[in-house]
Design a protein around this motif. Structure first.
Motif, PDB file in Angstrom:
ATOM      1  N   ILE B  27       0.839  -1.215   0.000  1.00 51.21           N
ATOM      2  CA  ILE B  27       0.000   0.000   0.000  1.00 51.21           C
ATOM      3  C   ILE B  27       0.873   1.264   0.000  1.00 51.21           C
ATOM      4  O   ILE B  27       0.650   2.186  -0.782  1.00 51.21           O
ATOM      5  CB  ILE B  27      -0.965  -0.021   1.211  1.00 51.21           C
ATOM      6  CG1 ILE B  27      -1.960  -1.174   1.055  1.00 51.21           C
ATOM      7  CG2 ILE B  27      -1.694   1.313   1.361  1.00 51.21           C
ATOM      8  CD1 ILE B  27      -2.689  -1.547   2.332  1.00 51.21           C
ATOM      9  N   LEU B  28       1.887   1.284   0.886  1.00 53.89           N
ATOM     10  CA  LEU B  28       2.719   2.490   0.981  1.00 53.89           C
ATOM     11  C   LEU B  28       3.523   2.736  -0.293  1.00 53.89           C
ATOM     12  O   LEU B  28       3.797   3.881  -0.655  1.00 53.89           O
ATOM     13  CB  LEU B  28       3.673   2.386   2.174  1.00 53.89           C
ATOM     14  CG  LEU B  28       3.071   2.582   3.565  1.00 53.89           C
ATOM     15  CD1 LEU B  28       4.111   2.281   4.639  1.00 53.89           C
ATOM     16  CD2 LEU B  28       2.551   4.010   3.754  1.00 53.89           C
ATOM     17  N   ASN B  29       3.917   1.658  -0.962  1.00 52.96           N
ATOM     18  CA  ASN B  29       4.763   1.830  -2.141  1.00 52.96           C
ATOM     19  C   ASN B  29       3.988   1.807  -3.454  1.00 52.96           C
ATOM     20  O   ASN B  29       4.590   1.808  -4.530  1.00 52.96           O
ATOM     21  CB  ASN B  29       5.848   0.751  -2.163  1.00 52.96           C
ATOM     22  CG  ASN B  29       6.748   0.843  -0.953  1.00 52.96           C
ATOM     23  OD1 ASN B  29       7.113   1.936  -0.530  1.00 52.96           O
ATOM     24  ND2 ASN B  29       7.075  -0.280  -0.340  1.00 52.96           N
ATOM     25  N   SER B  30       2.681   1.805  -3.368  1.00 58.35           N
ATOM     26  CA  SER B  30       1.867   1.716  -4.582  1.00 58.35           C
ATOM     27  C   SER B  30       1.911   3.010  -5.393  1.00 58.35           C
ATOM     28  O   SER B  30       1.828   4.107  -4.845  1.00 58.35           O
ATOM     29  CB  SER B  30       0.411   1.420  -4.200  1.00 58.35           C
ATOM     30  OG  SER B  30      -0.412   1.552  -5.333  1.00 58.35           O
ATOM     31  N   ALA B  33      -1.475   4.904  -5.104  1.00 56.76           N
ATOM     32  CA  ALA B  33      -1.875   5.252  -3.736  1.00 56.76           C
ATOM     33  C   ALA B  33      -2.933   6.360  -3.699  1.00 56.76           C
ATOM     34  O   ALA B  33      -3.773   6.387  -2.794  1.00 56.76           O
ATOM     35  CB  ALA B  33      -0.648   5.669  -2.931  1.00 56.76           C
TER      36      ALA B  33
END
Lengths: 355, 96
Positions: B27-30, B33
């Motif tokens: 999620i954080l590196n999407s 986002a």
């Protein structure tokens, strides 16, 4: 004999080694989606960071909106703008903002003030005129406003006629002054509750402390009354090369915004520095970053493996800083880097909490 | 029973912690986002603040977010963790 800040406690750990106790701060640039910055802020609080600083640039997300959300999702960590400036925000508005934040997080709000980032202000055609008078007056106005006084102020830069908040701040909001040059450092020590030394290299910190001591003497303060903070640009990763790569954009901005005297002290070629500045102003970021040299990285960042970072922090603490700010970019992967700081760096300096 | 509840119900509790960690990374590196709904992001922050992201409820929210912004990576992650039988339920949840 070590020249250690009196509040930077020295103690024996279980192995009988001398260890330092120092506050850790962390800086985030609200370039990321608000929930990412907030996620990292929560992580920083869980990791044991003492302070959280959010930068203030017109082209990123608003600093106070970011802080308000962080306030809602944290319980212990102290936080504030790190730093705002009186050229884009009138001191009365800054006072109103930090006073409002204080209501959401009593005794956790701090206010970082500096004279701004030259590169960003140039885009707005704002000249950083009379920085010393501007900062001195700004701090005075903020202090008075957050003290709930009606402010009548006729300064060289600012004039305020009877400004007063319609609500009370039931506590103290420490003001930290960001500084790099000799006069600003002395002023910061004289008028601030803390000094944010915009530097990562021990040589710069050592020089800064000389001027800070002048300011302390002028104000009749004690050294331990001041939170002396090394506001570093920082990047840690298991792979030291990746850590360095991540810090290059930040170093480019530092070089672009640094006074000539600071660049010359590190033997930085002025022509290259000017090229970097020009490239950033014209938004040729790729070019700007490609001009950053290893010497610039060494001079203006703490970057590398955890062990390398520990050694560099240790040198700063030995000089007498009482807070080390893990500044942007923190690392190539912020989440993993915060975890590395927590697990591998902080225990070397916060043995009491870690044990 | 909700879709996410059904999916999490099929995942062994022993894998919740590791799955939670990996979903957070996704999620954080999407790069998608920005497509994460603000309400869902705030719920995830709520659980994170309370150390509940590896709980049943926290995991449901992480999965919901991950399926929304990174469906292919979520399925790849399930394969990596040997949760092949969960994939059909995920694919089904994406259709409706």
């Amino acid at each position: 004999m070590l020249n250690v800040h009196p509040t930077t406690l020295l103690f024996f750990n279980a192995k009988g080694e001398w260890k330092f106790l120092v506050n850790f701060g962390i800086e985030f640039v609200p370039r990321e989606l608000y929930w990412k910055t907030t996620y990292y802020a929560i992580q920083a609080e869980k990791a044991g960071f003492d302070y959280l600083w959010i930068t203030d640039h017109f082209n990123n997300r608003n600093v106070y909106v970011s802080l308000a959300i962080i306030s809602a999702y944290t319980d212990k960590i102290k936080f504030g703008p790190g730093v705002t400036n009186p050229y884009t925000a009138h001191p009365v508005l800054t006072a109103q903002a930090v006073a409002s934040l204080y209501e959401t997080a009593p005794d956790r709000v701090v206010c970082g003030i500096g004279f701004g980032d030259k590169t960003t202000l140039t885009i707005l055609n704002i000249n950083q005129t009379k920085p010393l008078s501007t900062i001195r007056e700004c701090v005075k106005i903020i202090r008075e406003i957050v003290s709930c006084k009606s402010v009548e102020f006729k300064g060289e830069i600012f004039k305020v006629s009877g400004a007063k908040l319609n609500f009370r701040v039931r506590g103290h909001i420490p003001i930290f002054v960001g500084a790099q040059g000799p006069k600003m450092l002395a002023l910061a020590a004289e008028i601030g509750d803390g000094v944010l030394i915009n530097a990562s290299h021990p040589k710069d910190i050592e020089n800064a402390l000389r001027f800070i001591k002048n300011g302390i003497e002028k104000a009749g303060k004690k050294f331990e009354d001041l939170e002396v903070t090394a506001y570093t640009s920082f990047s840690v990763a298991r792979d030291g090369k990746k850590a360095v790569k991540a810090v290059i954009p930040v170093v480019a901005y530092i070089v672009a915004g640094s006074p000539e005297v600071v660049l010359q002290a590190h033997g930085i070629d002025m022509e290259t520095a000017n090229k970097i500045r020009e490239a950033i102003v014209h938004e040729n970021l790729k070019e700007a970053f490609s001009l950053v040299t290893p010497e610039m990285v060494e001079a203006f960042s703490i970057s590398g493996t955890p062990d390398e970072c520990i050694e560099k922090i240790r040198r700063l603490v030995k000089l007498g800083v009482s807070q080390v700010v893990i500044g942007s970019p923190v690392g190539p992967n912020i989440r993993k880097s915060i975890q590395l700081v927590k697990e591998e760096i902080m225990p070397h300096f916060k043995e009491i909490e870690a044990s | 029973m909700g879709k996410m509840e059904k999916i999490v119900g099929k995942i062994p509790i022993a894998l919740w912690e590791v799955l939670s960690e990996k979903l957070i990374d996704v999620i954080l590196n999407s790069s998608n986002a920005e497509q994460l709904p603000s309400g869902l992001a705030k719920t995830i922050l709520f659980y994170w603040q309370r150390d509940q992201l590896a709980s049943e409820a926290g995991l449901q929210k992480l999965l919901e977010a991950s399926i929304k912004i990174e469906p292919e990576k979520t399925i790849a992650l399930m394969n990596e963790l040997g949760l092949g039988e969960v994939i059909a339920t995920i694919v089904e949840s994406m259709k409706t």
